[in-house]
Design a protein around this motif. Structure first.
Motif, PDB file in Angstrom:
ATOM      1  N   ASN A 174       0.822  -1.217   0.000  1.00  0.00           N
ATOM      2  CA  ASN A 174       0.000   0.000   0.000  1.00  0.00           C
ATOM      3  C   ASN A 174       0.854   1.264   0.000  1.00  0.00           C
ATOM      4  O   ASN A 174       0.492   2.273  -0.613  1.00  0.00           O
ATOM      5  N   LYS A 175       2.024   1.191   0.687  1.00  0.00           N
ATOM      6  CA  LYS A 175       2.953   2.336   0.677  1.00  0.00           C
ATOM      7  C   LYS A 175       3.460   2.596  -0.737  1.00  0.00           C
ATOM      8  O   LYS A 175       3.509   3.729  -1.208  1.00  0.00           O
ATOM      9  N   LYS A 178       0.752   4.066  -2.840  1.00  0.00           N
ATOM     10  CA  LYS A 178       0.509   5.479  -2.513  1.00  0.00           C
ATOM     11  C   LYS A 178       1.411   6.382  -3.340  1.00  0.00           C
ATOM     12  O   LYS A 178       1.000   7.424  -3.850  1.00  0.00           O
ATOM     13  N   SER A 182       0.201   9.080  -6.057  1.00  0.00           N
ATOM     14  CA  SER A 182       0.482  10.526  -6.004  1.00  0.00           C
ATOM     15  C   SER A 182       1.120  11.002  -7.315  1.00  0.00           C
ATOM     16  O   SER A 182       0.863  12.116  -7.769  1.00  0.00           O
ATOM     17  N   SER A 275      -7.762   4.100  -7.340  1.00  0.00           N
ATOM     18  CA  SER A 275      -7.011   5.217  -7.936  1.00  0.00           C
ATOM     19  C   SER A 275      -7.106   5.178  -9.462  1.00  0.00           C
ATOM     20  O   SER A 275      -7.208   6.209 -10.120  1.00  0.00           O
TER      21      SER A 275
END
Length: 418
Positions: A174-175, A178, A182, A275
């Protein structure tokens, strides 16, 4: 090569479930997409799903009989099974048991090409596995190494370790996600800044979105553009594909194609692909592509609209594109307000679709006449990039221009509007 997967598919028809047969056909298609051969089917009508085995005890025996007769080595259920149901079914059937969710996750895992799609699928798979660690049996690993192949028939201590391990993996992935999300948001902001309208293709899987994208690219460009992968199969496109479409009158827009939807799309996937799906929220116009040749097209429209609602897509104009009309007896192209019936494969109706897009996304364009002094030549150069210039006359005091542009783009030229 590993052992050939031969499956029995099992479904429960609840009361008032009109699309049940269609979901079973789709389940067989999903299995085929995973290179699994469907050799039998068991259906039960019930008031509600059985908590312990999903189906009644009598039907479990019928599944067992079919496994034996057809020499099947896999049973696929039409709904997401609970950990208890998987445990009980595997014990009673002595056979690998999977559900619709894992099948869709498996297809996504096979199709994922980009780093982001691979991460999204991995997160969804791990989240699915987490509550199902206990009691999953060791012998039932799929040769392909699909989900649900590890952590089977192992001791409690090991299970606890595995649970921690999976939770850590989810956090780590998940990191990474992310970071990619972004970057994607930055790219979206830059696109927004450029002021180029965005048109997004949405719709059920295999409705023909990629074929429509290729047809529009071809129609609008004289040079051959890079083709988007298209194939008559479920979930051919998982990554977001973006193409710039240049119209003959200098106007342009971005066309985006993303993952297709399917009935009972696993919530783990919707969450993981959020996303990617949220690209759609940034669109100025949605082209909702429908496989018009399918007898269940209305249900497919409903499913797509529900997923759009779930991810918070609202107040974006929609044009319905009824595709594959060449496969049924229907006169095409057929144009209505906010809808067109066409054949992307046969390239019939693409010019008309472009006209509809043009009218929708450029409706706030107006004609302006301006006189730009010769010492402001840089403004004329800017205008040529930002507007559709219909005529230019060079007069004594400057260039007289008739241009079509948005009111918002007009600000710096206001002093010169005549």
């Amino acid at each position: 090569m590993g052992q050939i997967q031969k499956a029995i598919i099992v479904g429960v028809k609840l009361q008032h479930q009109e699309d049940f047969e269609a979901t079973m056909i789709e389940l067989a298609d999903l299995a085929t997409a995973c290179e699994v051969e469907v050799v039998g089917e068991v259906v039960q009508k019930l008031e509600h799903i059985q908590a312990s085995h999903y189906i009644g005890k009598g039907k479990v025996k019928e599944v067992l009989r079919q496994i034996d007769e057809q020499e099947a080595n896999l049973v696929i259920f039409n709904d997401e099974l609970s950990p208890t149901q998987i445990r009980n079914l595997e014990a009673d059937l002595d056979c690998k048991v999977i559900d619709r969710t894992i099948l869709i996750l498996d297809i996504f895992a096979q199709r994922a090409q980009t780093k982001e799609a691979q991460l999204q699928v991995a997160v969804a798979q791990l989240q699915y596995m987490l509550p199902r660690l206990v009691g999953l049996r060791k012998s039932l690993g799929r040769q392909s190494g699909g989900v649900g192949t590890r952590n089977k028939g192992i001791g409690e201590k090991k299970l606890e370790l595995d649970r921690r391990n999976i939770e850590e993996q989810i956090t780590r992935l998940n990191k990474e996600l992310k970071l990619l999300v972004s970057q994607r948001q930055t790219q979206r902001k830059q696109r927004k800044k450029s002021g180029i309208p965005v048109v997004s293709l949405v719709g059920y899987t295999n409705a023909g979105k990629s074929t429509i994208m290729n047809a529009i690219v071809e129609q609008s460009q004289h040079i051959p553009a890079k083709q988007v992968f298209e194939k008559d199969m479920l979930f051919a496109t998982l990554e977001t594909v973006i193409r710039k479409i240049q119209l003959h009158d200098q106007k342009s827009f971005l066309l985006t194609d993303t993952v297709g939807f399917v009935n009972k799309l696993p919530h783990h996937l919707v969450k993981a692909f959020r996303s990617t799906l949220e690209e759609v929220k940034e669109a100025d116009l949605l082209l909702h592509v429908v496989d018009f040749s399918s007898p269940n097209y209305q249900k497919m429209i409903d499913v797509t609209n529900q997923v759009l609602k779930d991810i918070g897509v609202e107040n974006i104009p929609i044009v319905y594109v009824y595709n594959k009309a060449d496969l049924i007896d229907f006169s095409i192209p057929h144009v209505e307000e906010h809808a067109i019936t066409l054949s992307a494969q046969k390239r019939i109706g693409i010019e008309e679709l472009l006209q509809i897009i043009r009218m929708e996304i450029f409706k706030d364009f107006q004609y302006y006449e301006m006189l730009i002094p010769y010492d402001q030549n840089h403004l004329l150069a800017h205008l040529k990039n930002e507007a559709n210039i219909l005529s230019t006359k060079y007069e004594e005091n400057g260039a007289k221009v008739i241009a079509e542009c948005r009111q918002t783009d007009l600000e710096k030229y206001l002093p010169y509007v005549t």
